[in-house]
Design an enzyme around this catalytic site. Structure first.
Site, PDB file in Angstrom:
ATOM      1  N   GLU A  56      84.103 -79.174 -31.538  1.00 33.34           N
ATOM      2  CA  GLU A  56      84.520 -79.878 -30.307  1.00 33.34           C
ATOM      3  C   GLU A  56      85.542 -78.995 -29.798  1.00 33.34           C
ATOM      4  OE1 GLU A  56      85.142 -84.463 -31.290  1.00 33.34           O
ATOM      5  OE2 GLU A  56      85.828 -83.351 -33.056  1.00 33.34           O
TER       6      GLU A  56
ATOM      7  N   GLU B 201      80.727 -88.679 -40.857  1.00 35.10           N
ATOM      8  CA  GLU B 201      80.436 -87.564 -39.605  1.00 35.10           C
ATOM      9  C   GLU B 201      81.015 -86.182 -39.602  1.00 35.10           C
ATOM     10  OE1 GLU B 201      81.988 -89.381 -35.827  1.00 35.10           O
ATOM     11  OE2 GLU B 201      82.319 -87.418 -35.005  1.00 35.10           O
TER      12      GLU B 201
END
Length: 354
Positions: A159, A154
């Site tokens: 974020e 990932e």
């Protein structure tokens, strides 16, 4: 996307030399038009994967409704809302959207120009997962799924947590570092939720670099590359979502992540002899129904091809003279890739049909 930005981008693409290794746009969504998102580019992931709940304690339903994801005036809006909604036999108090790209790639540069939502408890993300992940409801799972997370790898390009306003983080999740990963870095940027910024990831065979507005904040470059530290030698696909966490502000009603464009570039080595240059020009660009093309004699007898940003060949025409027109009436408004190839060399250029 605003036309001046697009014209600048076209100029950049046209000005790259065909003698050197350079980035070339291979896939993009510029979010032109209004209404539903382009289903050729994106899949709504709505299936609840984990016994009625999403991962990480998220408390929203992801839906495929336009109230949660839509395109308006050239901007994609992924909107998290406070509303009671029942789906798959489960009632939740919040909704949002989670998009999977129908394009996967190995190595390259990703750029996403975005403005982030407000609110404690909001968790927007721009990220990627290995195409080989086994995940309920994911676009690639049925056709390509062979491993579970984190073996798929990932890459978190961006974020942002609403309780730490303006701090942007990027992270790597792999079998050697997942969950509370140590492979991460970030920076504080001004006006993350009131202005647009360009979130980027540059992924090569050796390292992965994360930046905002060309300012690097994290580089992942493990000394030892194996399946534990580097599951990043195979295709990844992009995800865009806004999650809601249990600490959501009680006064929250709705907020959106707004995205101007998503672009994926890859390096291409184009070889040609100096005395065998490819010469051509096109006009106008942006264009409407007819695209005028001028080429040198060396290109007569070759093929001119036009592709969608998904790589679908839409138009093929033989170059039979030095000046001719290509009929674009069959194409919808949007961005396309024009390519002319000659032996071991090629030229390509973005064209915009309005």
């Amino acid at each position: 996307m605003r036309i001046p930005n697009l014209l600048y981008f076209l100029f950049f693409l046209c000005s790259t030399s065909i003698f050197s290794q350079t980035y070339e746009l291979v896939w993009a969504d510029e979010f032109e038009g209004n209404g539903a998102i382009n289903s050729n580019n994106w899949h709504h992931q709505t299936q609840i994967p984990d016994g009625g709940s999403w991962y990480n304690g998220e408390i929203q339903h992801y839906t495929n409704r336009e109230v949660n994801s839509n395109v308006s005036n050239g901007i994609l809006k992924i909107t998290a809302k406070k509303e009671q909604f029942t789906d798959q036999g489960v009632t939740k108090e919040y909704t949002s959207a989670r998009l999977n790209s129908k394009f996967a790639f190995t190595y390259g540069k990703v750029e996403v120009r975005a403005k982030l939502p407000f609110g404690i408890g909001t968790w927007p993300a721009i990220w990627s997962l290995g195409q080989n992940i086994i995940e309920p409801g994911g676009y690639w799972s049925n056709t390509n799924g062979t491993v579970s997370w984190p073996a798929c790898g990932e890459l978190d390009i961006m974020e942002h947590w609403g309780n730490n306003q303006n701090f942007i983080q990027s992270a790597i999740h792999s079998p050697s570092s997942f969950g509370n990963t140590v492979n991460k870095g970030g920076q504080v940027i001004p006006f993350a939720s009131t202005g647009f910024h360009v979130y980027s990831m540059e992924w090569t065979a050796d390292k992965i670099i994360f930046s905002v507005d060309n300012t690097i904040h994290y580089t992942y470059e493990p000394e030892i590359q194996n399946t534990d530290t580097w599951p990043f030698d195979a295709n990844q696909y992009l995800l865009l979502n806004v999650a809601i966490l249990p600490e959501i502000d009680s006064n929250f009603t709705e907020s959106a992540m707004e995205i101007d464009y998503v672009r994926v570039y890859q390096e291409e080595i184009l070889n040609t002899e100096e005395n065998n240059l490819i010469s051509y020009s096109i006009s106008p660009n942006p264009t409407s129904d007819q695209l005028k093309v001028n080429v040198g004699q060396e290109l007569i007898g070759t093929q001119l091809e036009i592709y969608s940003m998904l790589g679908q060949k839409l138009i093929t025409t033989e170059v039979i003279s030095e000046s001719f027109s290509v009929d674009l009436t069959a194409l919808k408004s949007g961005t396309y890739l024009l390519r002319i190839q000659k032996e071991n060399a090629s030229v390509s250029e973005l064209i915009v049909r309005y």
